[in-house]
Design an enzyme around this catalytic site. Structure first.
Site, short mmCIF file in Angstrom:
data_model
loop_
_atom_site.label_atom_id
_atom_site.label_comp_id
_atom_site.label_asym_id
_atom_site.label_seq_id
_atom_site.Cartn_x
_atom_site.Cartn_y
_atom_site.Cartn_z
N ILE A 154 8.01 -31.87 -0.94
CA ILE A 154 7.74 -33.30 -0.99
C ILE A 154 8.07 -33.95 0.35
CG2 ILE A 154 8.44 -35.47 -2.08
CD1 ILE A 154 8.74 -33.88 -4.71
N ASP A 165 17.62 -31.57 7.03
CA ASP A 165 17.60 -30.55 5.97
C ASP A 165 18.71 -29.55 6.27
OD1 ASP A 165 15.09 -29.54 3.85
OD2 ASP A 165 16.75 -28.18 4.27
N ALA A 177 13.68 -40.38 -5.27
CA ALA A 177 12.77 -39.84 -6.29
C ALA A 177 13.06 -38.36 -6.47
CB ALA A 177 11.32 -40.06 -5.87
N SER A 178 14.32 -37.97 -6.20
CA SER A 178 14.62 -36.53 -6.29
C SER A 178 15.51 -36.23 -7.50
CB SER A 178 15.25 -36.01 -5.00
OG SER A 178 16.48 -36.65 -4.74
N ASP A 205 13.73 -43.68 -8.95
CA ASP A 205 12.89 -43.11 -10.01
C ASP A 205 13.68 -42.16 -10.92
OD1 ASP A 205 10.31 -42.67 -11.25
OD2 ASP A 205 10.26 -40.70 -10.28
N GLU A 216 19.42 -40.08 -18.11
CA GLU A 216 18.11 -40.65 -18.45
C GLU A 216 17.90 -40.62 -19.95
OE1 GLU A 216 15.11 -38.70 -16.09
OE2 GLU A 216 15.97 -39.44 -14.21
N HIS A 275 11.32 -42.19 -14.07
CA HIS A 275 11.08 -40.78 -13.69
C HIS A 275 9.58 -40.43 -13.79
CE1 HIS A 275 13.26 -36.67 -13.36
NE2 HIS A 275 12.11 -36.65 -12.69
N GLY A 318 7.63 -40.24 -10.92
CA GLY A 318 7.13 -39.86 -9.59
C GLY A 318 6.00 -38.85 -9.64
N GLY A 319 6.13 -37.88 -10.53
CA GLY A 319 5.12 -36.82 -10.59
C GLY A 319 4.15 -37.01 -11.73
N1 LIG Z 1 10.55 -37.99 -9.42
C1 LIG Z 1 9.81 -37.01 -9.90
O1 LIG Z 1 9.07 -37.17 -10.85
C2 LIG Z 1 9.87 -35.67 -9.24
C3 LIG Z 1 8.74 -34.85 -9.26
C4 LIG Z 1 8.79 -33.64 -8.59
C5 LIG Z 1 9.97 -33.24 -7.95
N2 LIG Z 1 11.05 -34.04 -8.00
C6 LIG Z 1 12.30 -33.65 -7.33
O2 LIG Z 1 12.14 -33.86 -5.94
C7 LIG Z 1 13.04 -32.99 -5.23
C8 LIG Z 1 12.33 -32.33 -4.09
O3 LIG Z 1 11.29 -31.50 -4.58
P1 LIG Z 1 10.60 -30.41 -3.63
O4 LIG Z 1 9.52 -29.77 -4.41
O5 LIG Z 1 10.31 -31.02 -2.32
O6 LIG Z 1 11.83 -29.39 -3.49
P2 LIG Z 1 12.05 -28.29 -2.36
O7 LIG Z 1 12.96 -27.30 -2.95
O8 LIG Z 1 10.73 -27.85 -1.81
O9 LIG Z 1 12.80 -29.09 -1.20
C9 LIG Z 1 14.15 -29.47 -1.25
C10 LIG Z 1 14.66 -29.45 0.17
O10 LIG Z 1 15.94 -30.08 0.20
C11 LIG Z 1 16.77 -29.34 1.10
N3 LIG Z 1 18.15 -29.69 0.77
C12 LIG Z 1 18.86 -29.32 -0.32
N4 LIG Z 1 20.07 -29.89 -0.29
C13 LIG Z 1 20.13 -30.64 0.84
C14 LIG Z 1 21.11 -31.47 1.41
N5 LIG Z 1 22.28 -31.67 0.82
N6 LIG Z 1 20.83 -32.07 2.59
C15 LIG Z 1 19.62 -31.87 3.20
N7 LIG Z 1 18.66 -31.10 2.72
C16 LIG Z 1 18.90 -30.49 1.53
C17 LIG Z 1 16.38 -27.91 0.86
O11 LIG Z 1 16.75 -27.07 1.93
C18 LIG Z 1 14.85 -28.04 0.72
O12 LIG Z 1 14.21 -27.94 1.96
C19 LIG Z 1 13.59 -32.01 -6.27
O13 LIG Z 1 14.89 -32.42 -6.63
C20 LIG Z 1 12.65 -32.19 -7.44
O14 LIG Z 1 13.25 -31.90 -8.67
C21 LIG Z 1 11.03 -35.26 -8.60
#
Ligand SMILES: NC(=O)c1ccc[n+]([C@@H]2O[C@H](COP(=O)([O-])OP(=O)(O)OC[C@H]3O[C@@H](n4cnc5c(N)ncnc54)[C@H](O)[C@@H]3O)[C@@H](O)[C@H]2O)c1
Length: 434
Positions: free
Chosen positions: A186, A205, A262-263, A288, A293, A316, A318-319
């Site tokens: 994302i 990151d 949104a994480s 989000d 929740e 929640h 976002g996706g």
């Molecule tokens: N809001 C929603 O509906 C929704 C939908 C999809 C995903 N998400 C959430 O979004 C987040 C990101 O998804 P993604 O697919 O990009 O995940 P991803 O695993 O591809 O990316 C996460 C990144 O965060 C980095 N990271 C982890 N801890 C860290 C920290 N403390 N400091 C800096 N970097 C750090 C990791 O190295 C990785 O590059 C996930 O938590 C996922 O669950 C939310």
């Protein structure tokens, strides 16, 4: 005189007496796979149904989730099962699923599945980890602009019957700095779209990441917080990220900056965020995801962030778009069919991952085995003894399990297959004809 027996026919017969062996026959698209039943629950998107039916599977689509008892009753005879987040897959349900070959979660998470119980029964589980990436990114882009223009405040006043036309506190986003924390699927897509809007992108990151476009990596989170006009959080759910953003991090953000999450809800201390919004240090936020929740549609929502100006709260979502649902339907149905027809376990969440090339000729045998020394050597020795020539071999191990896929130019001899199947370390064996 009966003609030569194909690998599929031979093991179809053996399968009736020895549960360990399962068989698929490779078929070109449009031809029937045979009596292979796919059960889909919870109104999974029609894209999945179309995908399976086009490839000759028998599909039953249910509009609702199934209870454990209903699963126990329904799963015998089902080869591929597709669920969404409301169908819980327990060890008891899996015990009843005597014909189940693979399980697909047509969603992002897999918490609803007892993954350990699935792997213990040799069942790989697939999900759709990236299918809603774009939806999240588009929401965040919209929120950056909405917060910079203070739209939540403005629309609330209009609904209250107040005309308050003012440019105070409203900004363009062009030229502003977006700080992305977590540069994964994302984070990187957000980086690309944000640059297209004229934002300068910096990111932090914990892993080394390739910069997209002109985005600049920051050495520390503090460096990012000191420079960003908008901080957007996209980290994963590892336990160490609990409380990643609290009073200290909000203090280090620039005065009048914006915050988006949104994480993961657990990554942010909502009380601390509220305090910094009330003090005016943070000019707005879009959230989000929340530490706690509500479980069901229509439940009440409690949060420290309710009732604040220039704060967007979303449940929640976002996706959650139609496009993401369709993409999930395509993605997971492809994963299930590719495993069933060719043995690929690419992106299975609980299984050793092997991605063999498409099977175009000859024959393939896949073996799930105990991860002990010498299994591969024995397997190859057995094939060599029967004069079966290996054309390609792909393997991976994970924990106690090993998974090896072997291609041969010509159908393997029945004796080879029998011996591989009878090996003490074989958990299951599947054979495929091109
Ligand atoms: N809001 C929603 O509906 C929704 C939908 C999809 C995903 N998400 C959430 O979004 C987040 C990101 O998804 P993604 O697919 O990009 O995940 P991803 O695993 O591809 O990316 C996460 C990144 O965060 C980095 N990271 C982890 N801890 C860290 C920290 N403390 N400091 C800096 N970097 C750090 C990791 O190295 C990785 O590059 C996930 O938590 C996922 O669950 C939310």
């Amino acid at each position: 005189m009966p003609g030569p027996v194909s690998t599929g026919q031979l093991f179809d017969a053996l399968y009736k007496t020895r549960r360990r062996i399962t068989v698929t026959e490779q078929r070109s698209p449009g031809r029937r796979v045979g009596e292979v039943k796919v059960l889909l629950t919870e109104n999974i998107h029609p894209a999945a149904v179309e995908n399976f039916e086009r490839n000759g599977y028998d599909v039953e689509l249910l509009t609702r989730s199934l209870s454990e008892d209903e699963l126990v009753h329904s799963l015998p005879g089902v080869t591929l099962l597709g669920i969404r987040s409301n169908t819980k897959i327990t060890a008891k349900a899996l015990d009843a699923a005597t014909d189940l070959v693979a399980l697909g979660c047509f969603c992002i998470g897999t918490n609803q599945v007892d993954l350990g119980a699935a792997v213990a029964r040799g069942i790989p589980v697939f999900n759709a980890p990236f299918s809603n990436t774009r939806s999240v990114v588009e929401l965040v882009i919209g929120e950056i602009i909405a917060l910079a223009r203070r739209l939540p405040e403005k629309t609330n006043r209009m609904h209250d019957g107040l005309w308050d036309k003012s440019a105070k506190g409203s900004h363009e986003v062009r030229g502003r700095t977006l700080g992305i924390v977590g540069y994964g699927n994302i984070g990187t897509q957000l980086s690309n779209l944000a640059e297209a809007l004229g934002l300068r992108v910096i990111y932090y990151d914990t892993a080394d990441k390739l910069s997209h476009g002109n985005a600049q990596p920051m050495a520390t989170l503090d460096d990012l917080l000191a420079e960003a006009d908008v901080v957007s959080l996209h980290v994963d759910g590892r336990p160490g990220n609990a409380g990643l953003f609290g009073d200290e991090q909000f203090q280090k953000m620039k005065p009048r900056s914006l915050f988006i999450n949104a994480s993961r809800g657990m990554a942010v201390d909502d009380q601390a965020l509220r305090a910094h919004i009330e003090s005016g240090h943070i000019a707005g936020a879009a959230i989000d995801v929340f530490p706690i929740e509500p479980k069901a549609q229509g439940d009440s929502f409690e949060s420290a962030l309710r009732g604040l100006d220039n704060v967007i709260l979303t449940p929640h979502v976002g996706g959650s778009t139609q496009e993401a649902q369709e993409e999930i339907g395509h993605f997971v149905s492809r994963k299930l069919a590719t495993f069933h027809r060719e043995g690929s376990t690419e992106l299975a969440v609980n299984f050793p991952q092997v991605q063999p090339p498409p099977l175009r000729s000859g024959c393939r045998v896949s073996v799930l085995h105990h991860n002990v020394p010498g299994v591969l050597a024995t397997l190859n020795q057995e094939l060599a003894q029967q004069g079966d020539n290996v054309a390609g071999q792909y393997l991976s191990t994970q924990g106690d399990l090993g998974y090896v896929v072997t291609d041969a130019a010509k159908p393997l001899s029945p004796e080879s297959l029998r011996q591989l199947n009878e090996s003490e370390h074989t958990i299951w064996l599947r054979a495929y004809d091109a």
